[in-house]
Design a protein around this motif. Structure first.
Motif, PDB file in Angstrom:
ATOM      1  N   LEU A 119     -18.365 -11.905  25.961  1.00  0.00           N
ATOM      2  CA  LEU A 119     -16.890 -11.280  25.390  1.00  0.00           C
ATOM      3  C   LEU A 119     -16.024 -12.253  26.108  1.00  0.00           C
ATOM      4  CD1 LEU A 119     -15.460  -8.908  24.234  1.00  0.00           C
ATOM      5  CD2 LEU A 119     -15.687  -7.659  26.569  1.00  0.00           C
ATOM      6  N   VAL A 120     -16.081 -12.723  27.255  1.00  0.00           N
ATOM      7  CA  VAL A 120     -15.237 -13.599  27.858  1.00  0.00           C
ATOM      8  C   VAL A 120     -15.067 -14.772  27.090  1.00  0.00           C
ATOM      9  CG1 VAL A 120     -14.377 -14.489  30.017  1.00  0.00           C
ATOM     10  CG2 VAL A 120     -15.506 -12.349  30.130  1.00  0.00           C
ATOM     11  N   LEU A 121     -16.029 -15.377  26.759  1.00  0.00           N
ATOM     12  CA  LEU A 121     -16.310 -16.612  26.074  1.00  0.00           C
ATOM     13  C   LEU A 121     -15.612 -16.667  24.835  1.00  0.00           C
ATOM     14  CD1 LEU A 121     -19.820 -17.959  27.118  1.00  0.00           C
ATOM     15  CD2 LEU A 121     -17.384 -18.788  28.000  1.00  0.00           C
ATOM     16  N   VAL A 122     -15.731 -15.449  24.178  1.00  0.00           N
ATOM     17  CA  VAL A 122     -15.264 -15.245  22.714  1.00  0.00           C
ATOM     18  C   VAL A 122     -13.644 -14.897  22.701  1.00  0.00           C
ATOM     19  CG1 VAL A 122     -14.853 -13.295  20.970  1.00  0.00           C
ATOM     20  CG2 VAL A 122     -17.052 -14.275  21.683  1.00  0.00           C
ATOM     21  N   TYR A 123     -13.143 -14.621  23.759  1.00  0.00           N
ATOM     22  CA  TYR A 123     -11.757 -14.403  24.183  1.00  0.00           C
ATOM     23  C   TYR A 123     -10.960 -15.945  24.542  1.00  0.00           C
ATOM     24  CZ  TYR A 123     -11.326  -9.552  22.348  1.00  0.00           C
ATOM     25  OH  TYR A 123     -11.219  -8.481  21.615  1.00  0.00           O
ATOM     26  N   GLY A 124     -11.851 -17.030  24.600  1.00  0.00           N
ATOM     27  CA  GLY A 124     -11.465 -17.891  25.119  1.00  0.00           C
ATOM     28  C   GLY A 124     -11.572 -18.495  26.701  1.00  0.00           C
TER      29      GLY A 124
ATOM     30  N   PRO B  95     -16.690 -20.789  31.541  1.00  0.00           N
ATOM     31  CA  PRO B  95     -17.732 -20.277  32.437  1.00  0.00           C
ATOM     32  C   PRO B  95     -17.283 -20.080  33.793  1.00  0.00           C
ATOM     33  CG  PRO B  95     -18.531 -22.013  31.161  1.00  0.00           C
ATOM     34  CD  PRO B  95     -17.189 -21.958  30.845  1.00  0.00           C
ATOM     35  N   THR B  96     -16.326 -20.635  34.152  1.00  0.00           N
ATOM     36  CA  THR B  96     -15.588 -20.402  35.618  1.00  0.00           C
ATOM     37  C   THR B  96     -14.627 -18.890  35.350  1.00  0.00           C
ATOM     38  OG1 THR B  96     -15.198 -22.932  35.887  1.00  0.00           O
ATOM     39  CG2 THR B  96     -13.902 -21.161  37.071  1.00  0.00           C
TER      40      THR B  96
END
Length: 257
Positions: free
Chosen positions: A154-159, A162-163
Motif C-alpha cells: 500500500l505504501v509503495l503503491v502511493y509512491g 522502502p525507507t
C-alpha cells in the motif's frame, strides 16, 4: 494498577523466599542478613543516616552509568536493526558479531576493552551496551519485520520508498517489540554498569559491594544489594507503565515478558 499490584506481590514473594532460604540453609547470622536487619542498617542505627547518604551517592553514580549503557545499547540495537531489515544481505555479518559479544563473558573482555578505551565513561557505555545489545536487537528486528505484505504494498503503491515503509509502518508496528526490548534493557544496563564499576571504573555500587565484601562488612553488602535490586524493580515498573501509556495511545496491547 495491575502492574503495581504485580510488582508488590513479587516483592512480598522475594522477601518470603529470602527469609526461607536463610533458615533452610541455616546461614550464619554473621553472613546472612534478614530483611529486618537490613532495614535496621538503613534506618535504625546511629550511623544509618551516614550510610544512606553514601548509598544515595553511590546509587547516583550507578544510575548514571546504567543510563549511559542503556542509551548506547538501545541506540546501537535500533541502528543495527534498521540496517538488518533494510539490507538483508548484511544480516549474516551483523547478527553473528552481536551473538559473539553476548556469549563471551564480560570478565574476559574487560581487560582488552580497558586497554583500548581506558577506565572512563566509554568503558561503562561499551560494557553495558554489550549486555543490552543482542536481546534488544533480536526483538526490534522481529518487530520491524512484522509489517505485512499488504501494508508494505500500500505504501509503495502511493509512491513511498522502502525507507518510508520502515519509518511510517515498520516502527509503529514494532512498538510492542521495542518496549519489550526496553524492559529487558533496563535491568540489563544496570547489570552492565555494576560489572563495569567492579571491573574497570572502581566507582558506584558495583565497586562498593566488592569492597565491602572484602572487608567483611556484610550488613553493608546486603544493604547495597537490596537498594540496587529495588531500584532495578522500580525502573522495570516505570518502563512497564510508560509502555502501557504509549501502546494504549496507539491502540495496542502491551506484550508480556
Amino acid at each position: 494498577m495491575r502492574q503495581v499490584a504485580t510488582m508488590a506481590f513479587v516483592l512480598v514473594v522475594v522477601v518470603l523466599l529470602w527469609i526461607a532460604a536463610l533458615r533452610v540453609w541455616d546461614v550464619s547470622p554473621y553472613v546472612g542478613k534478614t530483611p529486618a536487619e537490613v532495614w535496621t542498617s538503613l534506618f535504625g542505627e546511629d550511623d544509618s543516616a551516614e550510610l544512606r547518604s553514601e548509598i544515595w551517592t553511590l546509587l547516583g553514580q550507578t544510575l548514571t552509568d546504567a543510563g549511559i549503557g542503556f542509551a548506547a545499547g538501545m541506540l546501537t540495537a535500533i541502528l543495527l536493526a534498521v540496517v538488518v531489515v533494510r539490507y538483508r544481505m548484511l544480516e549474516g555479518a551483523v547478527m553473528p558479531v552481536a551473538l559473539v559479544l553476548q556469549t563471551v563473558p564480560l570478565i574476559a573482555l574487560a581487560p582488552i576493552l580497558i586497554l583500548m578505551v581506558g577506565r572512563g565513561y566509554a568503558i561503562v557505555a561499551i560494557m553495558s551496551a554489550i549486555v543490552v545489545l543482542f536481546p534488544a536487537l533480536v526483538n526490534i528486528v522481529v518487530g520491524l519485520r512484522s509489517v505485512t505484505p499488504q501494508m508494505r504494498d500500500l505504501v509503495l503503491v502511493y509512491g513511498g520508498s522502502p525507507t518510508t515503509v520502515l519509518l511510517r509502518v515498520g516502527f509503529p508496528s514494532a512498538l510492542p517489540a521495542l518496549f519489550a526490548s526496553v524492559r529487558i534493557a533496563v535491568p540489563g544496563s544496570l547489570t552492565g554498569a555494576l560489572l563495569a564499576e567492579w571491573l574497570a571504573t572502581g566507582k558506584g555500587i558495583g565497586y562498593a559491594v566488592v569492597s565491602a565484601a572484602n572487608r567483611s562488612q556484610n550488613a553493608r553488602v546486603w544493604a547495597l544489594v537490596v537498594v540496587v535490586t529495588l531500584t532495578a524493580l522500580l525502573l522495570y515498573l516505570l518502563a512497564q507503565l510508560v509502555e502501557t501509556a504509549v501502546l494504549s495511545r496507539f491502540g495496542r496491547t502491551a506484550t508480556s515478558a
